[in-house]
Design a protein around this motif. Structure first.
Motif, PDB file in Angstrom:
ATOM      1  N   PHE A  24       0.831  -1.202   0.000  1.00 22.20           N
ATOM      2  CA  PHE A  24       0.000   0.000   0.000  1.00 22.20           C
ATOM      3  C   PHE A  24       0.868   1.256   0.000  1.00 22.20           C
ATOM      4  CE2 PHE A  24      -2.446   3.366   2.042  1.00 22.20           C
ATOM      5  CZ  PHE A  24      -3.648   3.304   1.340  1.00 22.20           C
ATOM      6  N   THR A  25       1.917   1.225   0.806  1.00 26.12           N
ATOM      7  CA  THR A  25       2.812   2.383   0.905  1.00 26.12           C
ATOM      8  C   THR A  25       3.536   2.645  -0.401  1.00 26.12           C
ATOM      9  OG1 THR A  25       3.165   1.951   3.269  1.00 26.12           O
ATOM     10  CG2 THR A  25       4.769   3.366   2.155  1.00 26.12           C
ATOM     11  N   VAL A  26       4.189   1.618  -0.931  1.00 22.31           N
ATOM     12  CA  VAL A  26       4.979   1.763  -2.151  1.00 22.31           C
ATOM     13  C   VAL A  26       4.094   2.091  -3.348  1.00 22.31           C
ATOM     14  CG1 VAL A  26       6.429   0.497  -3.794  1.00 22.31           C
ATOM     15  CG2 VAL A  26       6.832   0.270  -1.335  1.00 22.31           C
ATOM     16  N   GLY A  27       2.909   1.492  -3.397  1.00 28.82           N
ATOM     17  CA  GLY A  27       2.029   1.706  -4.543  1.00 28.82           C
ATOM     18  C   GLY A  27       1.514   3.119  -4.686  1.00 28.82           C
ATOM     19  N   TYR A  28       1.439   3.852  -3.577  1.00 25.86           N
ATOM     20  CA  TYR A  28       0.881   5.199  -3.624  1.00 25.86           C
ATOM     21  C   TYR A  28       1.925   6.300  -3.464  1.00 25.86           C
ATOM     22  CZ  TYR A  28      -4.002   3.757  -3.654  1.00 25.86           C
ATOM     23  OH  TYR A  28      -5.230   3.235  -4.014  1.00 25.86           O
ATOM     24  N   THR A  29       3.190   5.967  -3.619  1.00 31.94           N
ATOM     25  CA  THR A  29       4.220   6.989  -3.503  1.00 31.94           C
ATOM     26  C   THR A  29       4.958   7.166  -4.828  1.00 31.94           C
ATOM     27  OG1 THR A  29       5.738   5.309  -2.631  1.00 31.94           O
ATOM     28  CG2 THR A  29       4.603   6.695  -1.038  1.00 31.94           C
ATOM     29  N   ARG A  81      -6.689  10.029  12.465  1.00 32.14           N
ATOM     30  CA  ARG A  81      -7.573  11.160  12.735  1.00 32.14           C
ATOM     31  C   ARG A  81      -7.452  12.257  11.682  1.00 32.14           C
ATOM     32  NH1 ARG A  81      -6.124  12.808  18.756  1.00 32.14           N
ATOM     33  NH2 ARG A  81      -4.053  12.471  17.853  1.00 32.14           N
ATOM     34  N   LYS A  82      -6.238  12.409  11.111  1.00 35.75           N
ATOM     35  CA  LYS A  82      -6.034  13.449  10.100  1.00 35.75           C
ATOM     36  C   LYS A  82      -5.606  12.835   8.770  1.00 35.75           C
ATOM     37  CE  LYS A  82      -4.725  16.911  13.558  1.00 35.75           C
ATOM     38  NZ  LYS A  82      -3.680  17.881  13.997  1.00 35.75           N
ATOM     39  N   PHE A  83      -6.188  11.697   8.458  1.00 29.03           N
ATOM     40  CA  PHE A  83      -5.824  10.982   7.230  1.00 29.03           C
ATOM     41  C   PHE A  83      -6.211  11.789   5.986  1.00 29.03           C
ATOM     42  CE2 PHE A  83      -6.673   8.038   3.741  1.00 29.03           C
ATOM     43  CZ  PHE A  83      -5.485   7.328   3.708  1.00 29.03           C
ATOM     44  N   GLU A  84      -5.274  11.869   5.051  1.00 31.70           N
ATOM     45  CA  GLU A  84      -5.507  12.535   3.773  1.00 31.70           C
ATOM     46  C   GLU A  84      -5.270  11.519   2.655  1.00 31.70           C
ATOM     47  OE1 GLU A  84      -3.384  16.186   3.163  1.00 31.70           O
ATOM     48  OE2 GLU A  84      -3.201  16.524   5.324  1.00 31.70           O
ATOM     49  N   PRO A  85      -6.217  11.374   1.714  1.00 29.46           N
ATOM     50  CA  PRO A  85      -6.024  10.432   0.605  1.00 29.46           C
ATOM     51  C   PRO A  85      -4.765  10.767  -0.183  1.00 29.46           C
ATOM     52  CG  PRO A  85      -8.293  11.216   0.686  1.00 29.46           C
ATOM     53  CD  PRO A  85      -7.511  12.063   1.648  1.00 29.46           C
ATOM     54  N   ALA A  86      -4.137   9.736  -0.724  1.00 29.21           N
ATOM     55  CA  ALA A  86      -2.920   9.935  -1.515  1.00 29.21           C
ATOM     56  C   ALA A  86      -3.233  10.683  -2.796  1.00 29.21           C
ATOM     57  CB  ALA A  86      -2.280   8.593  -1.837  1.00 29.21           C
ATOM     58  N   GLY A  87      -2.324  11.554  -3.192  1.00 30.43           N
ATOM     59  CA  GLY A  87      -2.523  12.319  -4.412  1.00 30.43           C
ATOM     60  C   GLY A  87      -2.191  11.535  -5.662  1.00 30.43           C
ATOM     61  N   ALA A  88      -1.375  10.493  -5.536  1.00 29.93           N
ATOM     62  CA  ALA A  88      -0.955   9.698  -6.693  1.00 29.93           C
ATOM     63  C   ALA A  88      -1.856   8.489  -6.870  1.00 29.93           C
ATOM     64  CB  ALA A  88       0.494   9.240  -6.499  1.00 29.93           C
ATOM     65  N   LYS A  89      -1.892   7.966  -8.108  1.00 25.31           N
ATOM     66  CA  LYS A  89      -2.627   6.731  -8.387  1.00 25.31           C
ATOM     67  C   LYS A  89      -1.779   5.528  -7.965  1.00 25.31           C
ATOM     68  CE  LYS A  89      -5.242   8.542 -12.339  1.00 25.31           C
ATOM     69  NZ  LYS A  89      -5.530   8.362 -13.793  1.00 25.31           N
ATOM     70  N   PHE A  90      -2.474   4.433  -7.673  1.00 28.19           N
ATOM     71  CA  PHE A  90      -1.760   3.236  -7.256  1.00 28.19           C
ATOM     72  C   PHE A  90      -0.918   2.712  -8.411  1.00 28.19           C
ATOM     73  CE2 PHE A  90      -1.151  -1.224  -6.150  1.00 28.19           C
ATOM     74  CZ  PHE A  90      -0.808  -1.127  -4.807  1.00 28.19           C
ATOM     75  N   ASN A  91       0.361   2.462  -8.145  1.00 26.29           N
ATOM     76  CA  ASN A  91       1.328   2.084  -9.178  1.00 26.29           C
ATOM     77  C   ASN A  91       1.719   0.613  -9.017  1.00 26.29           C
ATOM     78  OD1 ASN A  91       3.508   1.789 -10.929  1.00 26.29           O
ATOM     79  ND2 ASN A  91       4.320   3.833 -10.506  1.00 26.29           N
ATOM     80  N   TRP A  92       1.043  -0.272  -9.763  1.00 32.86           N
ATOM     81  CA  TRP A  92       1.337  -1.698  -9.675  1.00 32.86           C
ATOM     82  C   TRP A  92       2.726  -2.034 -10.214  1.00 32.86           C
ATOM     83  CZ3 TRP A  92      -0.534  -5.313  -6.800  1.00 32.86           C
ATOM     84  CH2 TRP A  92      -1.840  -5.239  -6.338  1.00 32.86           C
TER      85      TRP A  92
END
Length: 255
Positions: free
Chosen positions: A71-76, A172-183
Motif C-alpha cells: 500500500f505504501t509503495v504503490g501510492y508513492t 484522525r487526520k488521514f488525507e487520501p494519496a494524491g498519486a494513483k496506485f502504481n502496480w
C-alpha cells in the motif's frame, strides 16, 4: 563524537545493511523452530490439531506487514519509498495517504512481516527478544532518516513530523494519496518481500516435517512459494528485456 552524531552515523550504517543484518535473526529463528520440533513440550500448540491454525495466523501477520508495504509503495512517487540500500533518497516529501497517518509505514510493515516469522518459532522469549532488537535496530535507522529529511525539506518536514506519529498510526487526520496506485512499482520493489515470506514459511514447514520424520507438508505454502518464485523471475526478465514495467517519470510533490 556527540551522541546525536553517533546515532545518525550508526543509523546510516544500519540503513545500508538493513537487508542483510536481519538474516542473523532469521538464522536464530530457524534454530528456535528446530528446538520447538525436537522438544514439542516447549510450545503448547505443538503436535495438536490447532498447530496448523497457528501457522496460518503467523502467515497472516506477515502478509499483513507485506500489505502495508505494498500500500505504501504503490501510492508513492518514484525515488522516495522502496528498498534502496546505497543511501537515503527523497525527491519529494510524502505527507498524504498512509504518510498522513504514520511517518515510517515501511518499517511498520517490516515489523509485522518479521513478527509473523518470530511467532512461528513458538518461543515467547524469542518473540520478546525480537521486538526489543527490532525497536533498537530501527530506532537508529529512523533517526538517521529523519535527520536527512529535516535537512533537505526543513520546516515542511518538521511541521509534518510534529503532527504525525513515528510508528503507531493515527488516522484522525488521514488525507487520501494524491498519486494513483502504481502496480509497476509494487511488482518491482515488493517481489522480494513476497518471495521471502513464502520461502521462509515453506522452509520452516519442511524442516519441521523432516525432523518429525513425516511428509505431511503444507502444500499451500509450497504452491505459493513456487508462484512467488516464478513471479520474481518473470519480473526480473521483464525489467531486463522489455519496457513493460517502466514507470512514467512524473513530477509529483506531496506537501
Amino acid at each position: 563524537m556527540a551522541l546525536k552524531e553517533e546515532f545518525e552515523k550508526s543509523g546510516i550504517w544500519l540503513f545500508r545493511h538493513r537487508s542483510h543484518l536481519p538474516l542473523l535473526v532469521l538464522g536464530v529463528g530457524a534454530v528456535m523452530v528446530i528446538r520447538t520440533e525436537v522438544y514439542p513440550e516447549t510450545f503448547i500448540l505443538e503436535e495438536t490439531p490447532y498447530e496448523i491454525y497457528f501457522e496460518m495466523f503467523c502467515l497472516m501477520v506477515s502478509i499483513f506487514g507485506l500489505a502495508i508495504r505494498i500500500f505504501t509503495v504503490g501510492y508513492t512517487p518514484p525515488n522516495t519509498s522502496g528498498r534502496n540500500v546505497k543511501g537515503q533518497v527523497a525527491e519529494s516529501l510524502n505527507t498524504t495517504g498512509i504518510y498522513s497517518a504514520v511517518r515510517h509505514p515501511l518499517y511498520l510493515g517490516n515489523f509485522f512481516m518479521w513478527l509473523g516469522i518470530a511467532l512461528l518459532t513458538g518461543s515467547l522469549w524469542f518473540v520478546i527478544a525480537f521486538i526489543l532488537f527490532y525497536s533498537i535496530y530501527y530506532e537508529r535507522i529512523m533517526f538517521a532518516e529523519e535527520q536527512f529529511l529535516s535537512k533537505k525539506f526543513g520546516i515542511a518536514y518538521d511541521t509534518w513530523a510534529s503532527r504525525t506519529p513515528a510508528i503507531i498510526p493515527s488516522f484522525r487526520k488521514f488525507e487520501p494519496a494524491g498519486a494513483k496506485f502504481n502496480w509497476k512499482k509494487v511488482l518491482k520493489k515488493e517481489k522480494n518481500g513476497l518471495l521471502a515470506v513464502f520461502l521462509i514459511f515453506a522452509m520452516f514447514d519442511v524442516i519441521g516435517e523432516l525432523i518429525e520424520h513425516r511428509e505431511d507438508f503444507n502444500y499451500f505454502l509450497m504452491l505459493m512459494m513456487l508462484f512467488s518464485t516464478l513471479l520474481y523471475f518473470i519480473v526480473k526478465l521483464l525489467r531486463k528485456h522489455t519496457s513493460l514495467l517502466q514507470e512514467e517519470m512524473l513530477s509529483q510533490n506531496q506537501a
